[in-house]
Scaffold this motif. Structure first.
Motif, PDB file in Angstrom:
ATOM      1  N   LYS A   1     -73.911  20.259  54.960  1.00  0.00           N
ATOM      2  CA  LYS A   1     -74.071  20.835  53.612  1.00  0.00           C
ATOM      3  C   LYS A   1     -72.874  21.715  53.211  1.00  0.00           C
ATOM      4  CE  LYS A   1     -77.157  22.400  50.368  1.00  0.00           C
ATOM      5  NZ  LYS A   1     -77.541  21.611  49.239  1.00  0.00           N
ATOM      6  N   PHE A   2     -72.379  22.513  54.164  1.00  0.00           N
ATOM      7  CA  PHE A   2     -71.366  23.521  53.788  1.00  0.00           C
ATOM      8  C   PHE A   2     -69.992  23.305  54.421  1.00  0.00           C
ATOM      9  CE2 PHE A   2     -75.427  25.570  53.059  1.00  0.00           C
ATOM     10  CZ  PHE A   2     -75.232  26.170  51.825  1.00  0.00           C
ATOM     11  N   GLY A   3     -69.890  22.324  55.313  1.00  0.00           N
ATOM     12  CA  GLY A   3     -68.622  22.121  56.022  1.00  0.00           C
ATOM     13  C   GLY A   3     -68.644  22.857  57.357  1.00  0.00           C
ATOM     14  N   GLU A   4     -67.840  22.322  58.287  1.00  0.00           N
ATOM     15  CA  GLU A   4     -67.840  22.873  59.653  1.00  0.00           C
ATOM     16  C   GLU A   4     -67.380  24.319  59.704  1.00  0.00           C
ATOM     17  OE1 GLU A   4     -66.089  20.795  63.127  1.00  0.00           O
ATOM     18  OE2 GLU A   4     -66.169  19.065  61.803  1.00  0.00           O
ATOM     19  N   ASP A   5     -66.328  24.614  58.904  1.00  0.00           N
ATOM     20  CA  ASP A   5     -65.772  25.972  58.975  1.00  0.00           C
ATOM     21  C   ASP A   5     -66.808  27.025  58.579  1.00  0.00           C
ATOM     22  OD1 ASP A   5     -65.740  24.980  56.377  1.00  0.00           O
ATOM     23  OD2 ASP A   5     -63.596  25.315  56.033  1.00  0.00           O
ATOM     24  N   ILE A   6     -67.491  26.772  57.457  1.00  0.00           N
ATOM     25  CA  ILE A   6     -68.489  27.744  56.985  1.00  0.00           C
ATOM     26  C   ILE A   6     -69.699  27.778  57.929  1.00  0.00           C
ATOM     27  CG2 ILE A   6     -70.132  28.236  55.107  1.00  0.00           C
ATOM     28  CD1 ILE A   6     -67.317  29.135  54.437  1.00  0.00           C
ATOM     29  N   ALA A   7     -70.078  26.615  58.484  1.00  0.00           N
ATOM     30  CA  ALA A   7     -71.229  26.590  59.402  1.00  0.00           C
ATOM     31  C   ALA A   7     -70.934  27.410  60.662  1.00  0.00           C
ATOM     32  CB  ALA A   7     -71.591  25.152  59.770  1.00  0.00           C
ATOM     33  N   ILE A   8     -69.699  27.333  61.143  1.00  0.00           N
ATOM     34  CA  ILE A   8     -69.327  28.135  62.326  1.00  0.00           C
ATOM     35  C   ILE A   8     -69.446  29.624  61.984  1.00  0.00           C
ATOM     36  CG2 ILE A   8     -67.405  28.807  63.835  1.00  0.00           C
ATOM     37  CD1 ILE A   8     -66.470  25.827  63.662  1.00  0.00           C
ATOM     38  N   LEU A   9     -68.896  29.986  60.822  1.00  0.00           N
ATOM     39  CA  LEU A   9     -68.928  31.401  60.426  1.00  0.00           C
ATOM     40  C   LEU A   9     -70.354  31.871  60.158  1.00  0.00           C
ATOM     41  CD1 LEU A   9     -65.803  31.502  58.076  1.00  0.00           C
ATOM     42  CD2 LEU A   9     -65.975  32.351  60.415  1.00  0.00           C
ATOM     43  N   ALA A  10     -71.171  31.003  59.564  1.00  0.00           N
ATOM     44  CA  ALA A  10     -72.564  31.385  59.289  1.00  0.00           C
ATOM     45  C   ALA A  10     -73.288  31.679  60.607  1.00  0.00           C
ATOM     46  CB  ALA A  10     -73.284  30.267  58.526  1.00  0.00           C
ATOM     47  N   GLY A  11     -73.050  30.844  61.619  1.00  0.00           N
ATOM     48  CA  GLY A  11     -73.651  31.085  62.935  1.00  0.00           C
ATOM     49  C   GLY A  11     -73.173  32.412  63.509  1.00  0.00           C
ATOM     50  N   ASP A  12     -71.865  32.642  63.448  1.00  0.00           N
ATOM     51  CA  ASP A  12     -71.303  33.904  63.968  1.00  0.00           C
ATOM     52  C   ASP A  12     -71.944  35.098  63.272  1.00  0.00           C
ATOM     53  OD1 ASP A  12     -69.560  32.449  65.541  1.00  0.00           O
ATOM     54  OD2 ASP A  12     -67.862  32.632  64.157  1.00  0.00           O
ATOM     55  N   ALA A  13     -72.059  35.004  61.946  1.00  0.00           N
ATOM     56  CA  ALA A  13     -72.580  36.142  61.174  1.00  0.00           C
ATOM     57  C   ALA A  13     -74.076  36.349  61.444  1.00  0.00           C
ATOM     58  CB  ALA A  13     -72.315  35.919  59.681  1.00  0.00           C
ATOM     59  N   LEU A  14     -74.820  35.270  61.628  1.00  0.00           N
ATOM     60  CA  LEU A  14     -76.255  35.410  61.947  1.00  0.00           C
ATOM     61  C   LEU A  14     -76.435  36.133  63.278  1.00  0.00           C
ATOM     62  CD1 LEU A  14     -77.490  31.870  60.825  1.00  0.00           C
ATOM     63  CD2 LEU A  14     -78.338  34.036  59.899  1.00  0.00           C
ATOM     64  N   LEU A  15     -75.613  35.777  64.250  1.00  0.00           N
ATOM     65  CA  LEU A  15     -75.705  36.434  65.570  1.00  0.00           C
ATOM     66  C   LEU A  15     -75.406  37.929  65.444  1.00  0.00           C
ATOM     67  CD1 LEU A  15     -75.860  36.458  68.695  1.00  0.00           C
ATOM     68  CD2 LEU A  15     -73.475  35.749  68.735  1.00  0.00           C
ATOM     69  N   THR A  16     -74.340  38.233  64.714  1.00  0.00           N
ATOM     70  CA  THR A  16     -73.944  39.634  64.592  1.00  0.00           C
ATOM     71  C   THR A  16     -74.991  40.441  63.822  1.00  0.00           C
ATOM     72  OG1 THR A  16     -71.708  38.768  64.464  1.00  0.00           O
ATOM     73  CG2 THR A  16     -71.977  41.103  64.000  1.00  0.00           C
ATOM     74  N   GLU A  17     -75.510  39.841  62.742  1.00  0.00           N
ATOM     75  CA  GLU A  17     -76.529  40.531  61.935  1.00  0.00           C
ATOM     76  C   GLU A  17     -77.772  40.842  62.750  1.00  0.00           C
ATOM     77  OE1 GLU A  17     -76.681  42.008  58.955  1.00  0.00           O
ATOM     78  OE2 GLU A  17     -74.555  41.536  58.885  1.00  0.00           O
ATOM     79  N   ALA A  18     -78.083  39.980  63.708  1.00  0.00           N
ATOM     80  CA  ALA A  18     -79.281  40.213  64.521  1.00  0.00           C
ATOM     81  C   ALA A  18     -79.194  41.592  65.186  1.00  0.00           C
ATOM     82  CB  ALA A  18     -79.410  39.115  65.579  1.00  0.00           C
ATOM     83  N   PHE A  19     -78.023  41.901  65.715  1.00  0.00           N
ATOM     84  CA  PHE A  19     -77.879  43.198  66.393  1.00  0.00           C
ATOM     85  C   PHE A  19     -77.873  44.344  65.384  1.00  0.00           C
ATOM     86  CE2 PHE A  19     -76.651  40.188  69.619  1.00  0.00           C
ATOM     87  CZ  PHE A  19     -77.329  40.693  70.720  1.00  0.00           C
ATOM     88  N   ALA A  20     -77.339  44.083  64.182  1.00  0.00           N
ATOM     89  CA  ALA A  20     -77.378  45.120  63.131  1.00  0.00           C
ATOM     90  C   ALA A  20     -78.826  45.429  62.747  1.00  0.00           C
ATOM     91  CB  ALA A  20     -76.575  44.650  61.917  1.00  0.00           C
ATOM     92  N   ILE A  21     -79.667  44.402  62.671  1.00  0.00           N
ATOM     93  CA  ILE A  21     -81.080  44.624  62.312  1.00  0.00           C
ATOM     94  C   ILE A  21     -81.749  45.495  63.372  1.00  0.00           C
ATOM     95  CG2 ILE A  21     -83.345  43.491  62.062  1.00  0.00           C
ATOM     96  CD1 ILE A  21     -81.784  41.036  60.929  1.00  0.00           C
ATOM     97  N   ILE A  22     -81.462  45.209  64.629  1.00  0.00           N
ATOM     98  CA  ILE A  22     -82.126  45.988  65.694  1.00  0.00           C
ATOM     99  C   ILE A  22     -81.687  47.449  65.634  1.00  0.00           C
ATOM    100  CG2 ILE A  22     -82.450  46.237  68.191  1.00  0.00           C
ATOM    101  CD1 ILE A  22     -82.052  43.134  68.335  1.00  0.00           C
ATOM    102  N   VAL A  23     -80.381  47.684  65.544  1.00  0.00           N
ATOM    103  CA  VAL A  23     -79.954  49.092  65.575  1.00  0.00           C
ATOM    104  C   VAL A  23     -80.279  49.828  64.274  1.00  0.00           C
ATOM    105  CG1 VAL A  23     -78.197  48.890  67.363  1.00  0.00           C
ATOM    106  CG2 VAL A  23     -77.543  48.510  65.014  1.00  0.00           C
ATOM    107  N   ASN A  24     -80.309  49.112  63.163  1.00  0.00           N
ATOM    108  CA  ASN A  24     -80.601  49.812  61.896  1.00  0.00           C
ATOM    109  C   ASN A  24     -82.085  49.890  61.600  1.00  0.00           C
ATOM    110  OD1 ASN A  24     -77.892  50.351  61.103  1.00  0.00           O
ATOM    111  ND2 ASN A  24     -77.667  48.200  60.604  1.00  0.00           N
ATOM    112  N   GLU A  25     -82.805  48.789  61.780  1.00  0.00           N
ATOM    113  CA  GLU A  25     -84.209  48.730  61.329  1.00  0.00           C
ATOM    114  C   GLU A  25     -85.203  49.056  62.442  1.00  0.00           C
ATOM    115  OE1 GLU A  25     -84.595  48.237  58.144  1.00  0.00           O
ATOM    116  OE2 GLU A  25     -82.589  47.462  57.681  1.00  0.00           O
ATOM    117  N   GLN A  26     -84.936  48.562  63.644  1.00  0.00           N
ATOM    118  CA  GLN A  26     -85.934  48.768  64.701  1.00  0.00           C
ATOM    119  C   GLN A  26     -86.037  50.240  65.090  1.00  0.00           C
ATOM    120  OE1 GLN A  26     -88.162  46.089  66.266  1.00  0.00           O
ATOM    121  NE2 GLN A  26     -89.011  48.136  66.118  1.00  0.00           N
ATOM    122  N   LEU A  27     -84.920  50.944  64.954  1.00  0.00           N
ATOM    123  CA  LEU A  27     -84.943  52.385  65.281  1.00  0.00           C
ATOM    124  C   LEU A  27     -85.848  53.170  64.345  1.00  0.00           C
ATOM    125  CD1 LEU A  27     -81.328  53.409  66.346  1.00  0.00           C
ATOM    126  CD2 LEU A  27     -83.432  53.712  67.654  1.00  0.00           C
TER     127      LEU A  27
END
Ligand code: GRG
Length: 294
Positions: free
Chosen positions: A103-129
């Protein structure tokens, strides 16, 4: 969805996922849309549902574990996005839709995966606390960083790639399944127990349960790749064979791998052994794993 899958919890997760989505700079172009595409496509939300069920099982308030439950789904969405890429499984269909890179091309799909992984940790440190004591949040970070990385999902995936095209012995195959798929499922169960305020014994019991559930989950996934239908699983069947991947289904046959998956589920349930106070929801999830058709 087969069996008594807790669809109410799945719907709560779906609603919560929207609240944790990061605002994306317009200059990032399609990145935000690709992340949303990967995250909001219709999945079972099995890992977050397991985390919430584990929190309740040890006597906690499950909604307080919601940020971590959602963060785990962010990581799962990243792993699917990257796993579908041409360099990995080269799949074109996921959850009944074209895969993210189609749907979005390989380059954007790679970056979307990277950003999803990073955001996961942001959610834990910002929201779970906001809802959990710091020491529990640190416990969760330890579990998830281990499960997602070289000692877990990515490590298992690496062995899977290295062994592609070769006859793996069942011990190696089990290692791959327990790491590639099992580690994140085990972490979901352990994180739920931690956030629910479980004792050390509860956390270990839920960890053992999650580990066995994860192994059985992948065994059933392999069976569905052979014996499922595109309509039901929402992805192309025969992908393992096409990619020259050995699985339990190809190694010992569908019937024997179904028996092994059932045995693993029975062990998961038996392992709870009265050590966790409220087991009903966990047992329902275990039964769902063995009976699932999607
Ligand atoms: C870093 C390049 C790079 C790749 C990493 C980590 C990774 C790719 C792959 C991990 C392997 C993986 C995707 C394991 C999950 C296997 C599995 C059973 C997926 C399906 O899970 P479901 O059935 O899917 O829960 P839904 O769609 O319901 O969420």
């Amino acid at each position: 969805m087969t069996g008594n899958y807790p669809s109410d919890l799945r719907r709560e997760v779906d609603a919560a996922l929207k609240t944790y989505f990061p605002s994306v700079d317009r200059q990032a172009g399609d990145l935000g849309r690709a992340m949303e595409y990967a995250l909001y496509s219709p999945g079972k939300r099995f890992r977050p549902v397991l985390a919430l069920t584990a929190a309740s099982a040890v006597g906690g308030r499950y909604r307080e574990a919601m940020p971590t439950a959602c963060a785990i789904e962010f990581i799962h969405a990243y792993s699917l996005t990257h796993d579908d890429l041409p360099a990995l499984d080269n799949d074109t269909l996921r959850r009944g839709r074209p895969t993210c890179h189609v749907k979005f091309g390989e380059d954007i799909a790679i970056l979307a995966g990277d950003a999803l992984l990073t955001e996961a940790f942001a959610i834990i440190v910002n929201e779970q606390l906001e809802t959990a004591p710091t020491e529990r949040v640190i416990g969760v970070l330890k579990e998830i960083s281990k499960a997602a990385g070289i000692k877990g999902m990515v490590g298992g995936q690496a062995v899977d790639i290295i062994e592609t095209g070769q006859e793996m012995d069942l011990e190696t195959l089990r290692f791959v399944h327990e790491h590639k798929t099992g580690a994140l499922i085990e972490a979901a169960a352990r994180c739920g127990a931690i956030l629910g305020g479980g004792t050390k014994q509860d956390i270990e019991a839920l960890g053992g349960f999650g580990k066995r559930l994860g192994l059985a989950f992948q065994m059933v996934d392999d069976i569905l790749d052979v014996a499922g239908s595109v309509e039901s699983i929402g992805k192309n069947v025969g992908s393992d064979r096409e990619n020259n991947k050995m699985t339990f289904a190809s190694g010992v046959g569908v019937e024997e791998s179904r028996r092994m998956a059932q045995e693993t589920i029975d062990e998961a349930i038996a392992g709870l052994d009265g050590s966790v106070s409220d087991q009903d929801g966990l047992i329902e999830l275990a039964r769902f794993v063995i009976g699932r058709t999607s």
